[in-house]
Design a protein around this motif. Structure first.
Motif, short mmCIF file in Angstrom:
data_model
loop_
_atom_site.label_atom_id
_atom_site.label_comp_id
_atom_site.label_asym_id
_atom_site.label_seq_id
_atom_site.Cartn_x
_atom_site.Cartn_y
_atom_site.Cartn_z
N THR A 168 0.79 -1.23 0.00
CA THR A 168 0.00 0.00 0.00
C THR A 168 0.82 1.27 0.00
O THR A 168 0.30 2.35 -0.34
N GLY A 169 2.09 1.20 0.42
CA GLY A 169 2.91 2.39 0.49
C GLY A 169 2.50 3.34 1.60
O GLY A 169 2.90 4.50 1.59
N ASP A 170 1.73 2.85 2.56
CA ASP A 170 1.18 3.71 3.61
C ASP A 170 1.67 3.24 4.97
O ASP A 170 1.42 2.10 5.37
N ARG A 171 2.33 4.12 5.70
CA ARG A 171 2.92 3.77 6.98
C ARG A 171 1.85 3.45 8.03
O ARG A 171 1.98 2.49 8.79
N ALA A 172 0.79 4.25 8.07
CA ALA A 172 -0.27 4.02 9.06
C ALA A 172 -0.97 2.69 8.81
O ALA A 172 -1.28 1.95 9.75
N ILE A 173 -1.23 2.39 7.53
CA ILE A 173 -1.87 1.11 7.20
C ILE A 173 -0.96 -0.05 7.60
O ILE A 173 -1.43 -1.08 8.09
N ALA A 174 0.33 0.11 7.41
CA ALA A 174 1.27 -0.95 7.80
C ALA A 174 1.22 -1.19 9.30
O ALA A 174 1.21 -2.34 9.77
N TRP A 175 1.17 -0.12 10.08
CA TRP A 175 1.07 -0.27 11.54
C TRP A 175 -0.23 -0.98 11.92
O TRP A 175 -0.23 -1.89 12.76
N LEU A 176 -1.33 -0.55 11.34
CA LEU A 176 -2.62 -1.14 11.68
C LEU A 176 -2.70 -2.60 11.25
O LEU A 176 -3.33 -3.42 11.92
N THR A 177 -2.07 -2.93 10.14
CA THR A 177 -2.04 -4.33 9.69
C THR A 177 -1.26 -5.20 10.65
O THR A 177 -1.68 -6.31 11.00
N ALA A 178 -0.11 -4.71 11.10
CA ALA A 178 0.70 -5.47 12.05
C ALA A 178 -0.06 -5.68 13.36
O ALA A 178 -0.04 -6.78 13.94
N ALA A 179 -0.74 -4.64 13.83
CA ALA A 179 -1.50 -4.76 15.07
C ALA A 179 -2.65 -5.74 14.90
O ALA A 179 -2.93 -6.54 15.80
#
Length: 562
Positions: free
Chosen positions: A123-134
């Motif tokens: 996605t190229g999105d830092r916030a989405i990456a954080w939410l996905t990991a959580a």
């Protein structure tokens, strides 16, 4: 849809090292806190962790002479070394059973880091990456297996990393990329052999569908398989001469559980499969509402949620079907799911260890749900999804709360059983999957079920003497029902003839329907019913006590006239 560039080529990937460090350290801290709160290293599913820790112990105290196991070739050496490190740090020193939980927590946090990298690459999105990991850590199976002592987490972490890397790199394969993914994939299944099967066809399919040139398709597949064999050969060579060492082709095909009682397709397993799929996301804290008779809120709600996640993800990937990255993501995770559930139907489809890698598609799919929500509601979407993840984590922690403290409770229960029945003079009749068997093995020492080798009572060793209700069903699935019934009768008769008391724990009061639920994976209703009828016809049960943890305890005697 425009998926971002592969790993290492995303210009927006600022802060990635710091994010990963915070994620791994923070995730480990949260999970270790849960471990200490939970006080239940076994978790309440199976007793595998007890027996795995006993097999692991030699790798901690004497690795030079510890035996290798072909189906878990790397697990014991690696975790043994890590347990020695925890001993040096004073973390549960000398107790591999609980050290496994700490190592699994760290492994799961590393896996969350992989989920972060995959989501950021997609996605190229830092916030989405954080939410996905959580979200990944909050799912029921991942969170649960991260805080108990089952052995799947390290192999799953490596396999998930291989899948993530393949889903990105196979969009534009090169010799180095194919080889690297193959080696990583091989290390994953060398920790746990059966993880090879769902993902191997997915990897090969991705190489086929993402490469437009026919000759290159065959070349990439050949290279992937060659690196798989080469990795197995190098690992076999490294352990050559060690106790239990095998050759590379014995590693590639170990045949684990292929002819066991767990193997085979049955209609009953379809229901178990459904349970295993939905339990990946949500724990069983709420299954029914009294006001809605017949409505199973847990199964149906979770099924609809998973279908919704899959629909959004597949729709997004379908619109990007001309991009190699979309095809690679869909093929690696989609084929793993399809092949894995067929494989699970043959084995144990309800087991979290069998579902965790197969249901891995939910994590990248969730990142695409987050992306869709962000595009539709730029401000409120991510905030709402963050709230959903927090609620998911809280719900799954609440779901396991009834299992909290079982380590301490069972230690006390085993002490009470020992006072009620002197182990030197007592043989226990137990359901083979009962926790009395697991904790009896832990506190009194492991022993095979059966009485063939027992002498006259009293006999000090083995301290734990027990008869398995379905012991011969597990070990001799080819026997007839009549032979199983006769074998169980003979074992009880022999124990009584040798002067032992036979105490039956919990088993006497189990209704037939519950017995089928607990044992339906290994025996059908007619066989279980025959075993239960024989007990109640040929033996008289006298109540001894009702333990608050172990359940009812009865003393068995032959019925009059036998």
């Amino acid at each position: 849809m425009a998926l971002s560039n592969p790993f290492g080529e995303d210009r927006k990937a600022r802060g990635t090292p710091a994010d990963l460090a915070l994620l791994v350290l923070g995730g480990s801290a949260v999970l270790i806190a849960l471990i200490l709160w939970f006080d239940n290293a076994q978790g309440g599913l199976t007793g595998n962790g007890v027996f795995k820790s006993l097999e692991l112990k030699p790798w901690v105290v004497d690795p030079a002479n510890a035996p290798l196991f072909a189906s878990n070739y790397l697990f014991y050496p690696v975790y043994g070394a890590l347990c020695r490190l925890l001993d040096l740090l004073g973390v549960f020193a000398g107790d591999p059973r609980r050290q496994l939980t700490i190592l699994n927590a760290v492994s799961a946090s590393l896996c969350a880091g992989v989920a972060y990298l995959l989501a950021r690459a997609m996605t190229g999105d830092r916030a989405i990456a954080w939410l996905t990991a959580a979200f990944h850590l909050a799912t029921s199976h991942v969170m649960f297996l991260a805080i108990v002592n089952e052995d799947i987490m390290p192999s799953y972490t490596v396999m998930f990393a291989a899948m993530a890397l393949g889903a990105i790199w196979f969009a534009r394969p090169s010799a180095a990329r194919v080889a690297a993914v193959s080696v990583l994939f091989s290390i994953g299944w060398l920790f746990e052999w059966r993880l090879m099967f769902p993902t191997l066809p997915a990897m090969l399919a991705a190489l086929w569908f993402c490469e437009p040139r026919l000759a290159r398709r065959f070349a990439w597949i050949a290279l992937f398989l060659a690196c798989l064999v080469a990795t197995a050969a190098l690992v076999a060579l490294a352990w050559r001469g060690h106790a239990g060492a095998v050759g590379p082709f014995d590693l590639i095909w170990t045949g684990k559980a292929v002819r066991s009682v767990w193997a085979g397709f049955t209609w009953a397993k379809v229901g178990y499969l459904w349970d295993g799929i939905v339990a990946y996301l949500l724990g069983t804290g709420v299954t029914t509402f009294d006001g809605l008779p017949g409505w199973d809120i847990w199964r149906f709600t979770t099924t609809f949620v998973l279908l919704g996640i899959g629909f959004v993800a597949c729709s997004t990937l379908w619109r990007a079907r001309d991009e190699g990255r979309a095809r690679a993501v869909l093929t690696v995770f989609g084929v793993t799911f399809l092949a894995g559930e067929v494989f699970n139907l043959y084995s144990q489809p309800q087991d979290p260890q069998m579902q965790i890698n197969v249901m891995a598609w939910v994590t990248p799919a969730w990142s695409l749900v987050l992306l869709a929500a962000h595009r539709r509601w730029p401000a409120r979407g991510p905030a709402a999804m963050a709230a959903v993840t927090m609620a998911l984590f809280a719900y799954n922690v609440w779901s396991i709360a009834p299992l909290r403290g079982l380590d301490s409770k069972w230690r006390e229960a085993i002490g009470r059983l020992e006072r009620q029945g002197d182990p030197a003079r007592t043989v226990f009749l137990l359901h083979d999957f009962d926790w009395t068997m697991v904790y009896g093995s832990l506190h009194w020492g492991t022993a095979e079920p059966g009485v063939a080798d027992l002498g006259q009572a009293p006999q000090a060793l083995p301290k734990f003497k027990w008869i398995g209700f379905t012991g011969d069903v597990l070990r001799h699935p080819d026997w007839s029902t009549e032979r199983h019934v006769e074998s169980l009768r003979q074992q009880i008769d022999r124990a009584l003839a040798l002067g032992y008391e036979v105490l039956v724990v919990r088993l006497w009061d189990i209704p037939e329907a519950q017995l089928l639920t607990e044992t339906g994976m290994v025996a059908d209703a007619s066989r279980l019913g025959a075993l239960q009828r024989m007990l109640r016809t040929d033996f008289l049960a006298t109540p001894v006590s009702v333990d608050p943890v172990a359940g009812s305890v009865y003393r068995l005697q032959r019925t009059a006239g036998r």
